[in-house]
Design an enzyme around this catalytic site. Structure first.
Site, PDB file in Angstrom:
ATOM      1  N   SER A  78      43.926  38.118  46.888  1.00 23.01           N
ATOM      2  CA  SER A  78      43.198  37.621  48.749  1.00 23.01           C
ATOM      3  C   SER A  78      41.588  38.265  48.062  1.00 23.01           C
ATOM      4  CB  SER A  78      43.651  39.273  49.208  1.00 23.01           C
ATOM      5  OG  SER A  78      43.238  39.722  50.282  1.00 23.01           O
TER       6      SER A  78
ATOM      7  N   TYR B 246      46.815  47.829  48.877  1.00 20.35           N
ATOM      8  CA  TYR B 246      46.873  45.898  48.983  1.00 20.35           C
ATOM      9  C   TYR B 246      45.959  46.250  48.247  1.00 20.35           C
ATOM     10  CZ  TYR B 246      46.395  41.756  51.343  1.00 20.35           C
ATOM     11  OH  TYR B 246      46.164  39.896  51.742  1.00 20.35           O
TER      12      TYR B 246
END
Length: 257
Positions: free
Chosen positions: A147, A160
């Site tokens: 990401s 995350y």
């Protein structure tokens, strides 16, 4: 006569995709089927697997499914072994992921374990398993879905972001260790795409405007635009690429936030 386009296909190849039935995973699964691959789909939800299997088989794809939570990666590996038998694994995509958007001071140990085990621990041990298979055939592609949150600081939750940064570094290190066996390890770093993880956020007009303001192309990405990169990294067309993270982000990371 020289020809290059045939290298952009996956005919005769077997690809395994985790988190295969929703969002990014579903787009990759469909695109691999369209590129000619035999696909093995891994997901927690049987109904989603059954539906996607039906859709892909209607396209003429050889599809096999495995129900399981990637946190139970040892059990999934056993099932993959049963499905694969003595066949090769040509492509493995570590797509399964999750996020709990807690502020840093409110993160619980349970949340930590759940995110780490889903996003990072399973990806490592699945990669380890795939590499053992690929080493025997002296060829393979491992693709990790990271990401932009692993590259720049965002409002996505610290745990995350840590896991996605870890995937980028894992990609580099594994590519260095396994390159001599013909195994290419790369990653994709998406920005915002319509998935189950972003669905609620993208219903907030101000939040979407903030995203668009940070994106040179001034829009949210479409899943087909991410799938193309996943196909490229899986095919022979990318055989001289390894250890890289390709950010499919509409240009967002050029700003260096």
């Amino acid at each position: 006569m020289e020809t290059y386009l045939p290298s952009f296909h996956l005919e005769g190849k077997t690809a395994v995709i985790t988190g295969a039935t929703k969002g990014i995973g579903r787009a990759i699964s469909i695109s691999y089927a369209e590129a000619g691959a035999n696909v093995i789909l891994i997901s927690r939800t049987k109904s989603d697997l059954d539906q996607l299997k039906t859709d892909l088989e209607m396209r003429g794809t050889n599809v096999q499914t495995i129900i399981g939570d990637v946190q139970q990666y040892k059990e999934i590996i056993k099932r993959v072994d049963d499905v694969i038998g003595d066949r090769s694994i040509d492509v493995w995509v570590n797509n399964a992921g999750m996020n709990i958007r807690s502020e840093a001071e409110k993160v619980t140990e349970e949340e930590w374990d759940q995110i780490i085990n889903t996003n990072m621990k399973s990806a490592f041990f699945f990669s380890q398993y795939a590499a053992k298979k690929m080493k025997e055939q002296e060829y393979g592609k491992i693709i990790n879905i990271s990401s932009v949150a692993g590259h720049v600081a965002l409002r996505t939750g610290v745990v995350y972001a840590m896991t996605k940064a870890a995937l980028i570094q894992m990609t580099k290190t594994l590519s260095l260790e396994w390159g001599k066996y013909g195994i290419r390890v790369n990653a994709i770093g998406p920005w915002y795409f319509p998935t189950s993880l972003t669905e609620k956020l993208l219903q907030n007009e101000q939040y979407v405007q903030d995203i668009v303001d940070r994106t040179p192309l001034k829009r949210i990405g479409e899943l087909k635009e991410l799938a193309g990169t996943a196909v490229f990294l899986a095919t022979e067309a990318s055989d001289y690429i390894t250890g890289q993270t390709i950010f499919v982000d509409g240009g967002m990371t050029i700003y260096g936030f």
